[in-house]
Design a protein around this motif. Structure first.
Motif, PDB file in Angstrom:
ATOM      1  N   GLU A 180       2.594   7.682  15.061  1.00 33.34           N
ATOM      2  CA  GLU A 180       2.167   8.338  13.819  1.00 33.34           C
ATOM      3  C   GLU A 180       0.648   8.277  13.676  1.00 33.34           C
ATOM      4  O   GLU A 180       0.010   9.283  13.325  1.00 33.34           O
ATOM      5  CB  GLU A 180       2.831   7.681  12.607  1.00 33.34           C
ATOM      6  N   ILE A 181       0.072   7.124  13.934  1.00 33.57           N
ATOM      7  CA  ILE A 181      -1.382   6.972  13.843  1.00 33.57           C
ATOM      8  C   ILE A 181      -2.055   7.901  14.847  1.00 33.57           C
ATOM      9  O   ILE A 181      -3.039   8.584  14.528  1.00 33.57           O
ATOM     10  CB  ILE A 181      -1.812   5.503  14.074  1.00 33.57           C
ATOM     11  N   TYR A 182      -1.531   7.942  16.059  1.00 32.43           N
ATOM     12  CA  TYR A 182      -2.081   8.806  17.106  1.00 32.43           C
ATOM     13  C   TYR A 182      -2.086  10.263  16.645  1.00 32.43           C
ATOM     14  O   TYR A 182      -3.083  10.971  16.811  1.00 32.43           O
ATOM     15  CB  TYR A 182      -1.260   8.645  18.392  1.00 32.43           C
ATOM     16  N   ASN A 183      -0.983  10.694  16.066  1.00 31.21           N
ATOM     17  CA  ASN A 183      -0.862  12.086  15.629  1.00 31.21           C
ATOM     18  C   ASN A 183      -1.687  12.396  14.385  1.00 31.21           C
ATOM     19  O   ASN A 183      -2.212  13.496  14.249  1.00 31.21           O
ATOM     20  CB  ASN A 183       0.606  12.447  15.376  1.00 31.21           C
ATOM     21  N   ASP A 184      -1.805  11.435  13.478  1.00 30.64           N
ATOM     22  CA  ASP A 184      -2.460  11.676  12.187  1.00 30.64           C
ATOM     23  C   ASP A 184      -3.962  11.385  12.176  1.00 30.64           C
ATOM     24  O   ASP A 184      -4.668  11.897  11.310  1.00 30.64           O
ATOM     25  CB  ASP A 184      -1.802  10.817  11.091  1.00 30.64           C
ATOM     26  N   ASN A 185      -4.450  10.569  13.097  1.00 31.75           N
ATOM     27  CA  ASN A 185      -5.851  10.132  13.070  1.00 31.75           C
ATOM     28  C   ASN A 185      -6.513  10.369  14.432  1.00 31.75           C
ATOM     29  O   ASN A 185      -6.548   9.459  15.267  1.00 31.75           O
ATOM     30  CB  ASN A 185      -5.953   8.645  12.729  1.00 31.75           C
ATOM     31  N   PRO A 186      -7.071  11.544  14.642  1.00 35.89           N
ATOM     32  CA  PRO A 186      -7.691  11.846  15.946  1.00 35.89           C
ATOM     33  C   PRO A 186      -8.755  10.840  16.379  1.00 35.89           C
ATOM     34  O   PRO A 186      -8.916  10.598  17.577  1.00 35.89           O
ATOM     35  CB  PRO A 186      -8.308  13.230  15.730  1.00 35.89           C
ATOM     36  N   GLU A 210       0.799  -1.227   0.000  1.00 38.16           N
ATOM     37  CA  GLU A 210       0.000   0.000   0.000  1.00 38.16           C
ATOM     38  C   GLU A 210       0.835   1.282   0.000  1.00 38.16           C
ATOM     39  O   GLU A 210       0.276   2.377  -0.110  1.00 38.16           O
ATOM     40  CB  GLU A 210      -0.949   0.008   1.197  1.00 38.16           C
ATOM     41  N   LEU A 211       2.148   1.151   0.153  1.00 43.11           N
ATOM     42  CA  LEU A 211       2.986   2.356   0.143  1.00 43.11           C
ATOM     43  C   LEU A 211       2.820   3.103  -1.171  1.00 43.11           C
ATOM     44  O   LEU A 211       2.641   2.478  -2.207  1.00 43.11           O
ATOM     45  CB  LEU A 211       4.461   1.979   0.349  1.00 43.11           C
ATOM     46  N   PRO A 212       2.842   4.404  -1.233  1.00 44.67           N
ATOM     47  CA  PRO A 212       3.103   5.357  -0.145  1.00 44.67           C
ATOM     48  C   PRO A 212       1.851   5.777   0.627  1.00 44.67           C
ATOM     49  O   PRO A 212       1.952   6.488   1.619  1.00 44.67           O
ATOM     50  CB  PRO A 212       3.690   6.557  -0.877  1.00 44.67           C
ATOM     51  N   ASP A 213       0.670   5.368   0.180  1.00 43.30           N
ATOM     52  CA  ASP A 213      -0.572   5.788   0.835  1.00 43.30           C
ATOM     53  C   ASP A 213      -1.193   4.623   1.597  1.00 43.30           C
ATOM     54  O   ASP A 213      -2.242   4.091   1.210  1.00 43.30           O
ATOM     55  CB  ASP A 213      -1.566   6.330  -0.211  1.00 43.30           C
ATOM     56  N   VAL A 214      -0.567   4.262   2.689  1.00 46.66           N
ATOM     57  CA  VAL A 214      -1.013   3.126   3.490  1.00 46.66           C
ATOM     58  C   VAL A 214      -2.286   3.500   4.245  1.00 46.66           C
ATOM     59  O   VAL A 214      -2.352   4.567   4.872  1.00 46.66           O
ATOM     60  CB  VAL A 214       0.094   2.700   4.479  1.00 46.66           C
ATOM     61  N   ARG A 215      -3.288   2.641   4.169  1.00 47.86           N
ATOM     62  CA  ARG A 215      -4.516   2.862   4.930  1.00 47.86           C
ATOM     63  C   ARG A 215      -4.208   2.786   6.425  1.00 47.86           C
ATOM     64  O   ARG A 215      -3.340   2.036   6.855  1.00 47.86           O
ATOM     65  CB  ARG A 215      -5.567   1.804   4.586  1.00 47.86           C
ATOM     66  N   ALA A 216      -4.934   3.572   7.198  1.00 51.13           N
ATOM     67  CA  ALA A 216      -4.714   3.618   8.644  1.00 51.13           C
ATOM     68  C   ALA A 216      -4.861   2.232   9.274  1.00 51.13           C
ATOM     69  O   ALA A 216      -4.076   1.858  10.146  1.00 51.13           O
ATOM     70  CB  ALA A 216      -5.674   4.608   9.295  1.00 51.13           C
ATOM     71  N   GLN A 217      -5.846   1.443   8.824  1.00 48.03           N
ATOM     72  CA  GLN A 217      -6.051   0.126   9.411  1.00 48.03           C
ATOM     73  C   GLN A 217      -4.889  -0.820   9.099  1.00 48.03           C
ATOM     74  O   GLN A 217      -4.481  -1.607   9.948  1.00 48.03           O
ATOM     75  CB  GLN A 217      -7.373  -0.502   8.945  1.00 48.03           C
ATOM     76  N   ASP A 233      -2.628  -2.510  11.922  1.00 47.90           N
ATOM     77  CA  ASP A 233      -2.419  -3.957  12.035  1.00 47.90           C
ATOM     78  C   ASP A 233      -0.933  -4.303  12.027  1.00 47.90           C
ATOM     79  O   ASP A 233      -0.479  -5.155  12.805  1.00 47.90           O
ATOM     80  CB  ASP A 233      -3.126  -4.688  10.890  1.00 47.90           C
ATOM     81  N   TYR A 234      -0.176  -3.641  11.162  1.00 47.87           N
ATOM     82  CA  TYR A 234       1.262  -3.893  11.088  1.00 47.87           C
ATOM     83  C   TYR A 234       1.953  -3.445  12.376  1.00 47.87           C
ATOM     84  O   TYR A 234       2.795  -4.167  12.928  1.00 47.87           O
ATOM     85  CB  TYR A 234       1.845  -3.178   9.864  1.00 47.87           C
ATOM     86  N   ALA A 235       1.560  -2.286  12.886  1.00 46.18           N
ATOM     87  CA  ALA A 235       2.147  -1.786  14.141  1.00 46.18           C
ATOM     88  C   ALA A 235       1.878  -2.760  15.284  1.00 46.18           C
ATOM     89  O   ALA A 235       2.769  -3.071  16.075  1.00 46.18           O
ATOM     90  CB  ALA A 235       1.585  -0.400  14.458  1.00 46.18           C
ATOM     91  N   TRP A 236       0.651  -3.282  15.359  1.00 52.35           N
ATOM     92  CA  TRP A 236       0.295  -4.228  16.420  1.00 52.35           C
ATOM     93  C   TRP A 236       1.103  -5.512  16.270  1.00 52.35           C
ATOM     94  O   TRP A 236       1.586  -6.077  17.252  1.00 52.35           O
ATOM     95  CB  TRP A 236      -1.203  -4.482  16.386  1.00 52.35           C
TER      96      TRP A 236
END
Length: 151
Positions: free
Chosen positions: A63-69, A29-36, A40-43
């Protein structure tokens, strides 16, 4: 919003071959990786046994915390778990308490609080035992040196 994993699941390792599946989807999905996908990858990274992977997982959760309120609530929990897995208990406690301020009855966060407190207590006792052992060893050496010089 999905429910948070229980602490037992957080303690379960994700092996490299399982992590590879998540990584492939992330890379695809790079460079526009979906948040989910990123989530999942982070977990998966946090649950992996390798410290470098866990650190990368925590970085992705930040990054998710900062980018996705809208994902901040769950990110707090996963950031706390990541810090816990890395042995950063102060940060783990801080992130978990941030979540508990938002959701005082959150069962998973309350369980994680107990786990963090238990780990800190256990490691504190180990630290005290180690210091006690070092002090005893120094005392024994001191007695031996004193006896050998007083002859």
């Amino acid at each position: 919003m999905e429910s948070l994993p229980n602490v037992a699941e957080a303690e379960t390792l994700l092996y490299d071959d399982e992590l590879e599946v998540l990584k492939q989807q992330y890379v695809k999905e790079l460079p526009d990786v979906r948040a989910q996908t990123k989530f999942d990858y982070a977990w998966g990274l946090v649950r992996n046994g390798k410290k470098a992977n866990q650190e990368l997982g925590v970085k992705l959760f930040r990054e998710i915390y900062n980018d996705n309120p809208t994902r901040r609530r769950e990110c707090l929990y996963y950031l706390a778990l990541g810090a816990y897995r890395l042995g950063s208990y102060k940060e783990a406690r801080q992130r978990n308490e941030d979540l508990l301020r938002l959701e005082p009855r959150n069962v998973q966060a309350l369980a994680l609080r107990r786990l963090i407190d238990e780990k800190v207590r256990t490691e504190g006792l180990i630290g005290i035992a180690l210091v006690g052992g070092v002090v005893a060893a120094v005392a024994v050496v001191g007695v031996i040196v004193y006896k050998s010089t007083s002859r």
